[in-house]
Scaffold this active site. Structure first.
Site, PDB file in Angstrom:
ATOM      1  N   HIS A  43       1.619   2.104  -7.638  1.00  0.00           N
ATOM      2  CA  HIS A  43       3.007   2.380  -8.011  1.00  0.00           C
ATOM      3  C   HIS A  43       3.338   3.791  -7.581  1.00  0.00           C
ATOM      4  CE1 HIS A  43       6.629   2.781 -10.450  1.00  0.00           C
ATOM      5  NE2 HIS A  43       6.637   1.472 -10.479  1.00  0.00           N
ATOM      6  N   ASP A  77       4.005  -6.378 -11.878  1.00  0.00           N
ATOM      7  CA  ASP A  77       4.118  -7.606 -11.094  1.00  0.00           C
ATOM      8  C   ASP A  77       2.829  -8.395 -11.017  1.00  0.00           C
ATOM      9  OD1 ASP A  77       6.804  -7.315 -10.448  1.00  0.00           O
ATOM     10  OD2 ASP A  77       6.287  -5.791  -8.964  1.00  0.00           O
TER      11      ASP A  77
HETATM   12  N1  ACO Z   1      -3.601  -1.792  -1.893  1.00  0.00           N
HETATM   13  C1  ACO Z   1      -4.373  -0.984  -1.126  1.00  0.00           C
HETATM   14  N2  ACO Z   1      -4.100   0.322  -0.884  1.00  0.00           N
HETATM   15  C2  ACO Z   1      -2.996   0.831  -1.433  1.00  0.00           C
HETATM   16  C3  ACO Z   1      -2.145   0.068  -2.250  1.00  0.00           C
HETATM   17  C4  ACO Z   1      -2.473  -1.288  -2.476  1.00  0.00           C
HETATM   18  N3  ACO Z   1      -1.701  -2.068  -3.233  1.00  0.00           N
HETATM   19  N4  ACO Z   1      -1.111   0.833  -2.667  1.00  0.00           N
HETATM   20  C5  ACO Z   1      -1.301   2.033  -2.139  1.00  0.00           C
HETATM   21  N5  ACO Z   1      -2.445   2.052  -1.399  1.00  0.00           N
HETATM   22  C6  ACO Z   1      -3.037   3.217  -0.716  1.00  0.00           C
HETATM   23  C7  ACO Z   1      -2.277   3.552   0.559  1.00  0.00           C
HETATM   24  O1  ACO Z   1      -2.846   2.931   1.693  1.00  0.00           O
HETATM   25  C8  ACO Z   1      -2.404   5.054   0.608  1.00  0.00           C
HETATM   26  O2  ACO Z   1      -3.667   5.384   1.089  1.00  0.00           O
HETATM   27  P1  ACO Z   1      -3.883   6.770   1.941  1.00  0.00           P
HETATM   28  O3  ACO Z   1      -3.486   7.882   1.008  1.00  0.00           O
HETATM   29  O4  ACO Z   1      -5.327   6.745   2.270  1.00  0.00           O
HETATM   30  O5  ACO Z   1      -2.986   6.658   3.133  1.00  0.00           O
HETATM   31  C9  ACO Z   1      -2.351   5.482  -0.855  1.00  0.00           C
HETATM   32  O6  ACO Z   1      -2.842   4.337  -1.591  1.00  0.00           O
HETATM   33  C10 ACO Z   1      -0.979   5.846  -1.351  1.00  0.00           C
HETATM   34  O7  ACO Z   1      -0.083   4.796  -0.999  1.00  0.00           O
HETATM   35  P2  ACO Z   1       1.444   5.005  -0.621  1.00  0.00           P
HETATM   36  O8  ACO Z   1       1.950   3.794   0.083  1.00  0.00           O
HETATM   37  O9  ACO Z   1       1.588   6.322   0.077  1.00  0.00           O
HETATM   38  O10 ACO Z   1       2.075   5.122  -2.064  1.00  0.00           O
HETATM   39  P3  ACO Z   1       3.565   4.912  -2.416  1.00  0.00           P
HETATM   40  O11 ACO Z   1       3.795   5.620  -3.685  1.00  0.00           O
HETATM   41  O12 ACO Z   1       4.449   5.255  -1.257  1.00  0.00           O
HETATM   42  O13 ACO Z   1       3.690   3.326  -2.627  1.00  0.00           O
HETATM   43  C11 ACO Z   1       3.736   1.161  -3.569  1.00  0.00           C
HETATM   44  C12 ACO Z   1       3.750   2.676  -3.836  1.00  0.00           C
HETATM   45  C13 ACO Z   1       4.823   0.801  -2.537  1.00  0.00           C
HETATM   46  C14 ACO Z   1       4.071   0.426  -4.864  1.00  0.00           C
HETATM   47  C15 ACO Z   1       2.333   0.760  -3.038  1.00  0.00           C
HETATM   48  O14 ACO Z   1       1.343   1.075  -4.000  1.00  0.00           O
HETATM   49  C16 ACO Z   1       2.259  -0.732  -2.669  1.00  0.00           C
HETATM   50  O15 ACO Z   1       2.617  -1.094  -1.532  1.00  0.00           O
HETATM   51  N6  ACO Z   1       1.770  -1.603  -3.601  1.00  0.00           N
HETATM   52  C17 ACO Z   1       1.767  -3.027  -3.375  1.00  0.00           C
HETATM   53  C18 ACO Z   1       3.160  -3.597  -3.605  1.00  0.00           C
HETATM   54  C19 ACO Z   1       3.542  -3.657  -5.063  1.00  0.00           C
HETATM   55  O16 ACO Z   1       2.773  -4.114  -5.913  1.00  0.00           O
HETATM   56  N7  ACO Z   1       4.768  -3.222  -5.359  1.00  0.00           N
HETATM   57  C20 ACO Z   1       5.312  -3.288  -6.730  1.00  0.00           C
HETATM   58  C21 ACO Z   1       5.765  -1.958  -7.176  1.00  0.00           C
HETATM   59  S1  ACO Z   1       6.238  -2.061  -8.848  1.00  0.00           S
HETATM   60  C22 ACO Z   1       7.836  -2.586  -8.847  1.00  0.00           C
HETATM   61  O17 ACO Z   1       8.574  -2.539  -7.918  1.00  0.00           O
HETATM   62  C23 ACO Z   1       8.278  -3.175 -10.129  1.00  0.00           C
END
Ligand code: ACO
Length: 438
Positions: A314, A372
């Site tokens: 998140h 979720d």
């Molecule tokens: N699985 C694997 N790796 C992940 C995940 C994941 N679900 N989420 C983040 N990471 C990793 C990224 O690859 C990144 O790694 P790095 O630092 O080595 O490059 C690091 O964790 C940070 O990730 P970001 O994408 O930069 O974090 P951001 O805050 O931009 O994204 C998000 C948050 C979009 C929710 C992300 O965690 C994601 O895509 N999760 C899966 C989708 C999801 O469940 N979304 C629901 C959100 S809750 C809602 O809307 C109610």
């Protein structure tokens, strides 16, 4: 460039040095949570913009509605913890709280609930809109179109400068959203639309509009109604998330509230936001068995795979999402009540959660299950197809969008939202006639 925050009694300032210029900027404090540095005059005094893609360090407004502490896993609406609201309140009460800042008295509750109930029907002509869509249209596509079209039907609540009209628009949106969502579902199922029933509460009415058919009586299961009501509470508002910021940005130009909420629905649809519950359930289905979990965990850690564990991570929560805790409990309650003892996806979900919470990659990046992760299993057990998951999120989030939109319009500091950019395109150049271009 460097910056330094210094306290000066009640009005601290932050000093930023840009090249040879020192700029003093006010530091503003909220009730709780991080202070903000007011960089409003940064460009005027330094010629530089603030650069913050994804707004990770940028506050776009001040708000009284919702507070999140992502490190501690805290979510408050009007100061009340989400867990208490989910356990001790109901969705209509939470709607009132988000719109008015206080929980209602009994009299206020009765008036509000009655007003919402009386607005649940949609203009009869709206039902013809649906027949213009293909039967296999994604219900979120229908929602974007039909909710936007509300502004073509309810002209008497589109004057954003009239507080009375703002209130009516807010109530109409909260009341009509379940009706439109249920119609989108019924249309895809090839079943007749079911009218709202004013003798039922908000969530029970939604369930009957989705699952009743004209040829037999429909009885609402109170356990399911309570669970869905709790799911609505958990999704009601979440501060300045992507769809809420979209609604605020759309509304900042003076656009009418129905059009703004349609913009929020479009943003919510994305798999990184509201579409994640659908994506999470699809992922659990694809994994299929506990034995295959390590393969998927490995894939999620491999940056070249482009795969992420949906329902994990998140932008704000770097701790357990407090909504996920309630959601997990609700999931178990629904499955127990429906007598579903061996839901294979639940077994996969629980084992995946266990493994991921112990895995160094997820621990180090503070990736915890979000709301979720368990909502998809719950909604599917209630009887909703996956395409409806994000629609249900939109139904619940409508109150948050509307409350934030109203707050923005009523904020004396409100201006049209207009971010700037770091331009990396061509420098000025002369146009060459087409026949002379190489
Ligand atoms: N699985 C694997 N790796 C992940 C995940 C994941 N679900 N989420 C983040 N990471 C990793 C990224 O690859 C990144 O790694 P790095 O630092 O080595 O490059 C690091 O964790 C940070 O990730 P970001 O994408 O930069 O974090 P951001 O805050 O931009 O994204 C998000 C948050 C979009 C929710 C992300 O965690 C994601 O895509 N999760 C899966 C989708 C999801 O469940 N979304 C629901 C959100 S809750 C809602 O809307 C109610």
């Amino acid at each position: 460039m460097n910056s330094d925050t210094t306290g000066s009694g009640t009005s601290p300032i932050a000093t930023m040095k840009v090249k040879d210029t020192s700029i003093d900027m006010p530091v503003r404090s909220g009730t709780i949570g991080p202070d903000v540095i007011d960089v409003g005059k940064l460009y005027k005094e330094s010629g530089c913009f603030n650069y913050d893609p994804g707004f990770t360090s940028t506050a776009n407004c001040s708000s009284k509605i919702t507070y999140i502490d992502g490190d501690k896993g805290i979510l408050l609406h009007g100061g009340y913890p989400i867990g208490q609201l989910a356990e001790q309140s109901n969705f209509i009460e939470v709607c009132y709280l988000l719109l008015n800042g206080e929980l209602p008295t009994q009299t206020q509750y009765t008036e509000f609930e009655e007003a919402i109930t009386r607005h649940t029907m949609v203009h009869e002509q709206m039902s013809r809109f649906f027949t213009g869509f293909r039967r296999d249209a994604h219900p979120m596509a229908i929602m974007c179109g039909v909710v936007g079209a509300l502004s073509a039907f309810y002209h008497d609540s589109t004057d954003i400068n009239d507080p009375e009209q703002r209130t009516i628009a807010a109530r109409r949106l909260i009341a009509k959203m379940p009706t439109i969502a249920a119609m989108a579902y019924k249309y895809s199922a090839g079943q007749p639309f079911i009218y709202p029933r004013n003798d039922l509460d908000y969530t029970s009415n939604f369930l009957q509009m989705c699952f009743a058919v004209p040829c037999e009586p429909y009885t609402v299961d109170p356990v399911i109604a309570r669970a869905l009501d709790r799911i609505f509470i958990l999704h009601a508002d979440h501060e300045q998330n992507a769809s809420t910021s979209t609604v605020r940005l759309a509304g900042s130009s003076g656009a009418n509230p129905f059009a703004c909420i349609a913009a929020g629905i479009a943003c919510l649809w994305g798999p990184a936001h509201g579409g994640a519950n659908e994506a999470a359930l699809n992922m659990l289905t694809e994994i299929g068995s506990v034995e295959r979990i390590p393969e998927y965990v490995k894939k999620a850690k491999d940056k070249t795979s482009g795969f992420r564990l949906m329902g994990f991570g998140h932008r704000v929560y770097k701790n357990y999402d407090p909504r996920a805790t309630v959601m997990q409990k609700t999931c178990h309650e629904v499955l127990d009540s429906l007598g579903i003892r061996d839901e294979p996806l639940l077994a996969v979900a629980m084992e995946l959660e266990r493994i991921a919470l112990e895995d160094e990659y997820f621990v180090e990046k503070k990736l915890y299950p979000n709301i979720d992760f368990y909502s998809g299993i719950t909604l599917r057990a209630i009887g909703f197809p996956v395409e409806m998951f994000t629609v249900l999120f939109a139904v619940a989030r409508t109150v948050g969008w509307v409350a934030q939109w109203k707050e923005m319009i009523e904020d004396p500091e409100q201006r049209i939202g207009r971010p700037r950019q770091l331009y990396i395109g061509n420098e000025p150049r002369e146009l060459v006639a087409r026949e002379k271009r190489g």
